[in-house]
Scaffold this motif. Structure first.
Motif, mmCIF file in Angstrom:
data_model
loop_
_atom_site.group_PDB
_atom_site.id
_atom_site.type_symbol
_atom_site.label_atom_id
_atom_site.label_comp_id
_atom_site.label_asym_id
_atom_site.label_seq_id
_atom_site.Cartn_x
_atom_site.Cartn_y
_atom_site.Cartn_z
ATOM 1 N N LEU A 374 0.878 -1.420 0.588
ATOM 2 C CA LEU A 374 0.513 -0.331 -0.611
ATOM 3 C C LEU A 374 1.185 1.316 0.145
ATOM 4 O O LEU A 374 0.458 2.167 -0.595
ATOM 5 N N PHE A 375 2.054 1.362 0.839
ATOM 6 C CA PHE A 375 2.885 2.330 1.186
ATOM 7 C C PHE A 375 3.738 2.525 -0.484
ATOM 8 O O PHE A 375 3.769 4.053 -1.440
ATOM 9 N N ALA A 376 4.048 1.261 -1.509
ATOM 10 C CA ALA A 376 4.301 1.780 -2.718
ATOM 11 C C ALA A 376 4.031 1.601 -3.378
ATOM 12 O O ALA A 376 4.338 2.964 -4.516
ATOM 13 N N GLU A 377 2.335 2.082 -3.677
ATOM 14 C CA GLU A 377 0.942 2.356 -4.621
ATOM 15 C C GLU A 377 0.553 3.989 -4.090
ATOM 16 O O GLU A 377 0.505 4.921 -5.174
ATOM 17 N N HIS A 378 0.353 4.178 -2.976
ATOM 18 C CA HIS A 378 0.366 5.581 -2.575
ATOM 19 C C HIS A 378 0.678 6.685 -1.779
ATOM 20 O O HIS A 378 0.389 7.548 -1.265
ATOM 21 N N ARG A 379 1.789 6.319 -1.145
ATOM 22 C CA ARG A 379 2.797 6.288 -0.504
ATOM 23 C C ARG A 379 2.416 7.095 1.608
ATOM 24 O O ARG A 379 2.538 8.501 1.480
ATOM 25 N N SER A 380 1.179 6.722 1.504
ATOM 26 C CA SER A 380 0.653 6.555 2.689
ATOM 27 C C SER A 380 1.440 6.346 4.031
ATOM 28 O O SER A 380 1.884 5.538 3.989
ATOM 29 N N PRO A 381 1.826 7.935 4.633
ATOM 30 C CA PRO A 381 2.172 7.507 5.632
ATOM 31 C C PRO A 381 1.450 6.503 7.106
ATOM 32 O O PRO A 381 2.623 6.334 8.004
ATOM 33 N N ASP A 382 0.817 6.185 7.143
ATOM 34 C CA ASP A 382 -0.551 5.355 7.517
ATOM 35 C C ASP A 382 0.412 4.418 7.516
ATOM 36 O O ASP A 382 0.151 3.193 8.391
ATOM 37 N N ALA A 383 -0.050 3.818 5.907
ATOM 38 C CA ALA A 383 1.047 2.094 5.595
ATOM 39 C C ALA A 383 2.143 2.328 6.262
ATOM 40 O O ALA A 383 2.784 1.374 6.536
ATOM 41 N N ALA A 384 3.286 3.568 5.916
ATOM 42 C CA ALA A 384 4.592 3.073 6.673
ATOM 43 C C ALA A 384 4.172 3.367 8.105
ATOM 44 O O ALA A 384 5.319 2.094 8.522
ATOM 45 N N HIS A 385 3.705 3.521 9.689
ATOM 46 C CA HIS A 385 3.594 3.579 11.019
ATOM 47 C C HIS A 385 3.095 1.916 10.538
ATOM 48 O O HIS A 385 3.386 1.310 11.502
ATOM 49 N N SER A 386 2.017 0.952 10.125
ATOM 50 C CA SER A 386 1.592 0.084 9.904
ATOM 51 C C SER A 386 2.722 -0.552 10.559
ATOM 52 O O SER A 386 2.689 -1.250 10.546
ATOM 53 N N VAL A 387 3.440 -0.586 8.777
ATOM 54 C CA VAL A 387 4.399 -1.947 8.656
ATOM 55 C C VAL A 387 4.988 -1.265 9.993
ATOM 56 O O VAL A 387 5.745 -2.199 10.354
ATOM 57 N N ILE A 388 6.024 -0.472 10.466
ATOM 58 C CA ILE A 388 6.520 -0.602 12.024
ATOM 59 C C ILE A 388 5.528 -1.300 13.249
ATOM 60 O O ILE A 388 5.946 -2.112 13.703
ATOM 61 N N ALA A 389 4.570 -1.191 13.005
ATOM 62 C CA ALA A 389 3.700 -1.593 14.037
ATOM 63 C C ALA A 389 3.973 -3.431 14.154
ATOM 64 O O ALA A 389 3.989 -3.778 14.709
ATOM 65 N N PHE A 390 3.860 -3.897 12.349
ATOM 66 C CA PHE A 390 3.305 -5.316 12.539
ATOM 67 C C PHE A 390 5.204 -5.890 12.152
ATOM 68 O O PHE A 390 4.963 -6.804 12.945
#
Length: 524
Positions: A374-390
């Motif tokens: 999702l981050f690669a597709e939309h560059r969303s900060p929320d997706a980046a933060h979710s990666v760290i959480a997971f």
């Protein structure tokens, strides 16, 4: 499998009745001393953990990158992998050193080599010198890491053996924490000491071992294997029964050790490399050992352990200070979960922890893959933060089994005669897996980006299926009983009951002369 478990059950019950319930590590000065010496052995793993985290941190240090010409690709892979290449060079010799000069001698040799190597690494003025020093660190670590967990397992008080041996690999993170925060703390030093100081600190565990290892008790099993029965009995008595060599627990342990080693020598002829392939029990052991060794490194953790900065780059977190801070917090998180799991091994059981760990990894890695995509597709900060959480959730479940159990489970399922060689196979497999990961991961990540995560989703699913069908439960058994579990009911009965029989006969003789008799306790 079931036959073996039944065969050893009576002996295990006898063992539990022989253990003094009032003899605890916190109220017995000799158990306190023993566990203190065991801590000296456990920090061997800290050296290994320190290296992985240090190299992760150094890659985020401009001072290190600039000094060595900003290594990338294959050169960066070599800098990370060279320690494990050094380990490979030591594997042909490690089991013979551990079995030949003893567990303590092997640890001393490995620690001495690492002390010299750390000095060279700290003083490195070229990339070749740095690589050569890391090769020596890996070579020395092989000897210490082969002997230390075996000595922990073979000298521990019975009720603490499984948790302490599981703590061995868990303390990998103690070294990782020190390295992560050392590189974070030296980040602002405007000279090469930003990376030389963390490099120097890597030698502390080895220095302690060089000066203190000869105060640690030698393995009673190794002593019996070398014909030093009296010394073995004395060691068991001193640390397990306040010096009373007639204590029923000590007699039981001593006779069981003698019976198991004699069985390997004369009945099973179970002592050479060839025996790993000639008996069904040993083939089962090798299959499990090689599998969990590969799984421990090929479950996606290799990306975060050695290339965390590149993982962060893929989700837009490029600030070195932020990367170092997250790395430091992650190591503390890992230590918490791994140590917690170490104390659950006899309560929850090995099989339950392995399956829970693999199932949890599959879930959290799959969701992490989706977030990276999702981050690669939309560059969303929320997706980046979710990666760290997971990443944090993934490591919580990884640490339930693949940190504490891979070493302790390997050591306990091997009979004494094959323990050093079998553990060497485990370490060799780990190094092969690491070398592959350290070379391939940066290349594959650059080429495939987030799609590379899908490879690990499929692989972790395979791991779960394998563990479900092949992991054997071993909780609450002695080393000899656990080893016999793999060799069928006949071998299990021969080894597990021999000790009880000989103690029973010895106790009967003492009872007829008015001495204390543990017969009633042993009848179970």
């Amino acid at each position: 499998m079931v036959g073996g478990a039944v065969a050893v059950n009576g002996a295990d019950t006898a063992m539990s009745r022989l253990i003094d319930p009032n003899r605890k590590w916190y109220n017995n000065k000799r158990l306190l001393a023993l566990n203190g010496w065991i801590v000296l052995l456990l920090i061997t793993s800290s050296t290994n953990g320190y290296d992985g985290s240090m190299m992760n941190g150094l890659q985020s240090l401009p001072q290190w990158a600039n000094y060595f010409g900003n290594p990338t690709g294959g050169k960066l892979g070599l800098l990370n992998a060279i320690q494990n290449i050094g380990s490979l060079a030591g594997y042909p010799f490690a089991p013979y050193v551990s079995d030949g000069i003893g567990r303590r001698g092997a640890i001393f040799l490995g620690a001495a080599i690492m002390c010299i190597a750390v000095a060279i690494q700290t003083a490195a003025y070229s990339v070749g010198m740095f690589i050569g020093a890391r090769f020596m660190i890996g070579f020395g670590l092989t000897f210490a890491a082969n002997a230390a967990p075996m000595l922990v397992s073979e000298v521990s008080y019975p009720t603490y053996r499984a948790p302490l041996t599981s703590l061995y690999n868990s303390l990998w993170y103690s070294g990782a924490i020190i390295a992560a925060w050392s590189t974070y703390g030296t980040f602002k030093i405007p000279s090469t000491w930003a990376w030389r100081l963390p490099s120097l600190l890597q030698g502390i565990p080895s220095i302690l071992q060089v000066f203190l290892i000869w105060f640690v008790p030698e393995s009673p099993r190794w002593l019996v294997s070398k014909g030093k029965d009296a010394q073995a009995l004395q060691t068991l008595a001193y640390y397990h029964a306040d010096g009373n060599d007639q204590d029923p627990l000590v007699q039981y342990e001593y006779e069981e050790i003698r019976a198991a080693i004699e069985f390997d020598r004369t009945v099973a002829a179970n002592v050479g490399w060839k025996s790993f392939l000639t008996t069904p029990g040993n083939r089962k052991r090798v299959r499990i050992i090689v599998a969990i060794a590969f799984f421990s490194q090929w479950s996606g953790n290799g990306l975060v352990s050695y290339y965390l900065n590149k993982v962060f780059d893929t989700i837009g977190i490029t600030d070195p200070t932020t990367q170092l801070l997250i790395n430091g917090i992650l190591q503390i998180w890992n230590l918490f979960w791994a140590c917690g799991a170490s104390f659950m091994v006899d309560r929850a059981g090995r099989r339950m922890l392995f399956l829970t760990s693999a199932g949890g990894m599959l879930l959290f890695w799959t969701v992490q893959t989706i977030c990276v995509a999702l981050f690669a597709e939309h560059r969303s900060p929320d997706a980046a933060h979710s990666v760290i959480a997971f990443i944090f959730l993934y490591y919580a479940v990884y640490d339930l089994a693949f940190t504490p159990l891979i070493v302790s489970y390997t050591v306990e399922i091997l009979p004494f005669a094959l323990r050093a060689k079998g553990f060497n196979i485990f370490n060799f497999t780990i190094s092969c897996a690491l070398i592959f990961n350290q070379y391939i991961n940066p290349i594959a990540l650059d080429a495939l980006q987030w799609k590379y995560y899908i490879v690990y989703v499929c692989w972790i699913a395979f791991e779960f299926v394998f563990l479900y069908f092949f992991v054997v439960e071993t909780k609450n058994l002695t080393l000899e009983e656990t080893a016999a579990l793999f060799d069928g009911a006949e071998a299990a009965a021969e080894v597990a009951h021999a000790g009880a029989t000989e103690v029973r006969e010895d106790a009967s003789e003492k009872g007829s002369h008015g001495g204390y008799s543990p017969q009633a306790e042993l009848k179970a």
